[in-house]
Design an enzyme around this catalytic site. Structure first.
Site, PDB file in Angstrom:
ATOM      1  N   ARG A  34      -8.451   2.353   6.900  1.00 29.21           N
ATOM      2  CA  ARG A  34      -9.723   2.630   6.227  1.00 29.21           C
ATOM      3  C   ARG A  34     -10.900   2.437   7.188  1.00 29.21           C
ATOM      4  NH1 ARG A  34      -8.818   5.574   1.678  1.00 29.21           N
ATOM      5  NH2 ARG A  34      -7.503   4.503   0.160  1.00 29.21           N
ATOM      6  N   HIS A  76       1.064   3.157  -2.597  1.00 28.82           N
ATOM      7  CA  HIS A  76       2.178   3.928  -2.040  1.00 28.82           C
ATOM      8  C   HIS A  76       2.259   5.333  -2.642  1.00 28.82           C
ATOM      9  CE1 HIS A  76       4.645   0.201  -0.593  1.00 28.82           C
ATOM     10  NE2 HIS A  76       3.495   0.339   0.032  1.00 28.82           N
ATOM     11  N   LYS A  94       8.833  -0.784   1.124  1.00 27.83           N
ATOM     12  CA  LYS A  94       9.349  -1.205  -0.180  1.00 27.83           C
ATOM     13  C   LYS A  94       8.324  -2.071  -0.905  1.00 27.83           C
ATOM     14  CE  LYS A  94       9.861  -5.567   0.796  1.00 27.83           C
ATOM     15  NZ  LYS A  94       9.043  -6.583   0.054  1.00 27.83           N
ATOM     16  N   ASP A 175       8.052  -7.991  -4.381  1.00 27.43           N
ATOM     17  CA  ASP A 175       8.012  -8.365  -2.969  1.00 27.43           C
ATOM     18  C   ASP A 175       9.266  -9.099  -2.514  1.00 27.43           C
ATOM     19  OD1 ASP A 175       5.858  -8.213  -0.784  1.00 27.43           O
ATOM     20  OD2 ASP A 175       4.690  -8.133  -2.618  1.00 27.43           O
TER      21      ASP A 175
END
Length: 332
Positions: A34, A76, A94, A175
């Site tokens: 960003r 994602h 993931k 997570d």
């Protein structure tokens, strides 16, 4: 050479870039963040030719073959679709998305566009995990009776930390719990039913979660994860004549086969001293792109979706809902 574009410039992106540098078949070509200054600094650190301050510029780069989506979970879906719409292959950190519905949208879009897509579930490609599955399939432990696995970090409560931040996809299951769940699924398949219990943090994210997976009425997998409580992070694969233990479930560093007659066989870590452990994942992306595959047979889309469906159900049992779900606004 497979030319990588790195979308996101956080810590895990740096670790993956370190391991890409160890591969003779890959190179980091471009990075986007960003903040353009951060992207340029990251690109310089990892030898990339270009740093972009906009993700759209990265996916439009003609010299990028595959985009590694290394942003946080809520982003994602958007970022993977951005790359797919630009015709780029994607490796998506993931969990591939916050939930199975978003993941299905992304993977369907990749197939429709004719581009490769894979969840970056490095544990599935770890050589010790693959060896454990091979031993079980060969009958080295007799009849497989169960799997026990844990992953706990022991992080003090901080509402601003990503793992406690509900708005940023925080919580133990996505997570941490995804690793025990993936190991159990790899060995036992999808359970008939799941019993989930746990505790929420004040933010509403799941702090601790325990899943009991039941097959034909018998509990075969006991899976535990926690943000606030530390654990040895071991896994045990239990059979009638032997068992297998794995140290450090997400990135196994040692494996032992324990026979009921008292003998043991230790398996050294083939990745010891070579990078952070992402090498097999990178090699699989290289192989699939070279062979023009749309998905990896080692990390198939259907199984990625089934595991995420199980985690969706576990979150629902605990009452965890992310802001972008149930009519909320998609993360951007």
């Amino acid at each position: 050479m497979i030319r990588w574009g790195i979308l996101g410039a956080g810590g895990i992106a740096g670790s993956v870039c370190d391991d890409i540098a160890l591969s003779e078949g890959s190179t980091v070509t471009a990075v986007a963040a960003r903040d353009a200054g951060r992207a340029s600094a990251f690109a310089e650190r990892y030898g990339a030719a270009r740093g972009y301050g906009a993700y759209a510029d990265l996916v439009a780069d003609d010299e990028v073959d595959v985009v590694y989506v290394a942003t946080t979970h809520p982003h994602h879906r958007e970022h993977a679709l951005l790359a797919i719409e630009a015709g780029k292959a994607v490796l998506i950190e993931k969990p591939v998305c916050l939930n199975a519905a978003d993941a299905r949208e992304v993977l369907d879009a990749a197939r429709a566009a004719g581009v490769f897509a894979m969840e970056a579930m490095w544990m599935r490609l770890n050589p010790l995990v693959r060896k454990a599955a091979e031993l079980v399939a060969e009958g080295a432990i007799g009849e497989l009776r169960g799997v026990r696995a844990e992953f706990g970090l022991g992080l003090p409560y901080d509402p601003s930390h990503r793992l406690y931040d509900l708005g940023n996809g925080g919580g133990a299951l996505l997570d941490l719990g995804i690793y025990p769940a993936t190991l159990a699924y790899l060995l036992l398949g999808r359970p008939d039913s799941v019993h989930t219990s746990g505790e929420l943090a004040p933010t509403g994210a799941d702090d601790t979660a325990a899943m009991e997976w039941i097959y034909d009425g018998v509990p075969r997998a006991h899976l535990w994860s926690s943000v606030s409580t530390a654990a040895p992070n071991q896994a045990a694969i239990l059979g009638t004549t032997a068992s297998i233990t794995l140290e450090n479930v997400c990135r196994p560093s040692a494996m032992t086969l324990h026979s009921t007659d008292g003998t043991r066989t230790d398996f050294p870590d083939p990745l010891a001293g070579r990078g952070h452990g992402y090498g097999p994942e990178i090699a699989e992306v290289e192989r699939c792109l070279t062979e023009s595959l749309l998905e990896s047979p080692l990390v198939p889309h259907a199984e990625t979706l089934e595991i995420l469906e199980l985690l969706d159900a576990a979150r629902a049992s605990l009452g965890v809902v992310y802001p972008s779900e149930n009519g909320g606004t998609k993360a951007s």
